[in-house]
Design a protein around this motif. Structure first.
Motif, mmCIF file in Angstrom:
data_model
loop_
_atom_site.group_PDB
_atom_site.id
_atom_site.type_symbol
_atom_site.label_atom_id
_atom_site.label_comp_id
_atom_site.label_asym_id
_atom_site.label_seq_id
_atom_site.Cartn_x
_atom_site.Cartn_y
_atom_site.Cartn_z
ATOM 1 N N GLU A 149 8.732 -30.091 0.821
ATOM 2 C CA GLU A 149 8.532 -29.701 -0.578
ATOM 3 C C GLU A 149 8.197 -28.219 -0.633
ATOM 4 N N GLN A 150 8.608 -27.563 -1.704
ATOM 5 C CA GLN A 150 8.178 -26.188 -1.934
ATOM 6 C C GLN A 150 7.969 -25.979 -3.430
ATOM 7 N N ARG A 164 3.661 -18.782 -3.537
ATOM 8 C CA ARG A 164 4.648 -19.822 -3.261
ATOM 9 C C ARG A 164 4.195 -20.596 -2.030
ATOM 10 N N TYR A 165 4.468 -21.904 -2.037
ATOM 11 C CA TYR A 165 4.075 -22.723 -0.895
ATOM 12 C C TYR A 165 5.272 -23.489 -0.348
ATOM 13 N N LEU A 166 5.128 -23.907 0.885
ATOM 14 C CA LEU A 166 6.121 -24.745 1.552
ATOM 15 C C LEU A 166 5.379 -25.794 2.364
ATOM 16 N N MET A 167 5.758 -27.041 2.194
ATOM 17 C CA MET A 167 5.237 -28.123 3.017
ATOM 18 C C MET A 167 6.361 -28.572 3.936
ATOM 19 N N VAL A 195 2.696 -26.869 -7.921
ATOM 20 C CA VAL A 195 3.750 -27.186 -8.883
ATOM 21 C C VAL A 195 5.069 -27.221 -8.115
ATOM 22 N N PRO A 196 5.538 -28.403 -7.709
ATOM 23 C CA PRO A 196 6.776 -28.486 -6.928
ATOM 24 C C PRO A 196 7.983 -27.987 -7.724
ATOM 25 N N ASP A 197 8.920 -27.361 -7.023
ATOM 26 C CA ASP A 197 10.159 -26.923 -7.666
ATOM 27 C C ASP A 197 10.944 -28.124 -8.189
ATOM 28 N N ASN A 198 11.673 -27.885 -9.274
ATOM 29 C CA ASN A 198 12.592 -28.890 -9.824
ATOM 30 C C ASN A 198 11.900 -30.218 -10.099
ATOM 31 N N LEU A 250 1.182 -27.043 5.647
ATOM 32 C CA LEU A 250 1.221 -26.454 4.315
ATOM 33 C C LEU A 250 1.056 -24.954 4.493
ATOM 34 N N ALA A 251 2.067 -24.195 4.095
ATOM 35 C CA ALA A 251 2.018 -22.740 4.216
ATOM 36 C C ALA A 251 2.168 -22.124 2.832
#
Length: 332
Positions: free
Chosen positions: A6-7, A110-113, A37-40, A122-123
């Motif tokens: 997820e990002q 912005r985050y990326l899981m 807040v996940p994209d899309n 989680l970054a």
């Protein structure tokens, strides 16, 4: 090799203590929030971060400050999350109505899981402020960082974690088997209120990971439906602690599973009773006024729900523990 789970956008907010006229440091902060807040997607998650700061990044040694819990306070639309971050009002029996200012935005990024080796990570990378300032440093918000992230099995007790449990459906419960903690194989595990997560500091340089968070630009105010003119911006623009403006109408808070009494569950109510508070304040000497009692409690890591009750005490001097317990009974 990483597998993206997820990002999206990540936002950080802090809320000052009740009736606090100035916010100069983390000592003046009551709650620290993280918003995903996940994209899309049309949802957002509001998390409470324990101990009011993100975990430290380890230099190879093991530290207690390298670990921290997060609890899902609410999953709903981004706009509703924005409303939840507004000013709050509390009704007390001794001082009438008391207000707590709006949550202050302290960071946007912005985050990326993603899956990494044998764990979930989680970054995030910060976009605002341009450079972390005093507020971000005290809250543990770095320019970029990554954490090992796992979710707690609600059927197995974990010392130091809130008692409330998420209402997972059976297919998600089955993922835990008999494990106390599991990786985030399904991001739906994060969506349920009272879901409890463990963060462990991993890296403060994303070049040390395979995380690519180069795309997207966070739009905190637009995404959460907030009007910039109603929200203090010094923290997110200049990195400085700032005080709430109270430009919005205040509302009564939702029940908070990390707190006690009127705002929490039965277990919290018991621990925040007069007897429970006396036990938590063991070793305190008298006389002390309300602020001195609160300061003692904070210094000795007394549970948050007890500190909340102490902050509702009348502004006077207490000469004995019995005197303090009587005052607690009056505000309960």
């Amino acid at each position: 090799m990483t597998a993206k789970l997820e990002q999206g956008d990540i936002y950080f907010f802090y809320r000052s203590k009740i009736d606090r006229e100035q916010v100069n440091s983390i000592d003046d902060v009551q709650r620290f929030y993280l918003v995903m807040v996940p994209d899309n997607d049309d949802k957002a998650r509001l998390f409470i971060v324990g101990k009011k700061r993100l975990p430290e990044i380890s230099d190879g040694s093991s530290k207690s400050t390298q670990r921290e819990w997060m609890l899902n306070y609410l999953t709903t639309s981004p706009q509703q999350i924005g409303k939840e971050l507004g000013p709050l009002k509390y009704q007390t029996s001794t001082e009438g109505e008391r207000e707590q200012g709006e949550a202050i935005p302290a960071g946007a990024g912005r985050y990326l899981m993603f899956e990494h080796s044998d764990s979930t990570r989680l970054a995030y990378r910060l976009h605002q402020p341009d450079k972390p300032g005093k507020a971000q440093k005290e809250l543990g918000i770095l320019a970029e960082a990554s954490f090992v992230i796992s979710v707690r099995n609600p059927e197995i007790d974990a010392p130091g974690f809130p008692d409330e449990k998420p209402d997972y459906p059976q297919q998600l419960k089955d993922k835990f088997a008999d494990k106390r903690w599991i990786d985030i194989s399904d991001t739906k595990l994060l969506d349920y209120e009272n879901a409890q997560l463990l963060l462990i500091g991993a890296h403060d340089d994303l070049a040390d990971t395979e995380a690519d968070i180069s795309s997207g630009k966070p739009e905190l105010f637009d995404t959460l439906g907030l009007k910039p003119k109603n929200w203090p911006a010094a923290a997110i623009e200049d990195g400085k602690f700032t005080t709430p403006d109270f430009k919005l109408d205040s509302k009564s808070p939702r029940g908070d599973p990390t707190k006690g009494g009127r705002h929490g569950g039965k277990a919290a109510l018991k621990s925040a009773s007069a007897a429970g508070i006396a036990q938590a304040l063991k070793g305190i000497d008298f006389p002390r006024d309300r602020d001195q009692v609160v300061k003692f409690a904070e210094k000795h890591d007394v549970r948050a729900e007890i500190i909340d009750v102490l902050q509702e005490l009348p502004e006077r001097k207490f000469h004995t523990m019995a005197d303090l317990e009587k005052a607690v009974g009056e505000v309960r």
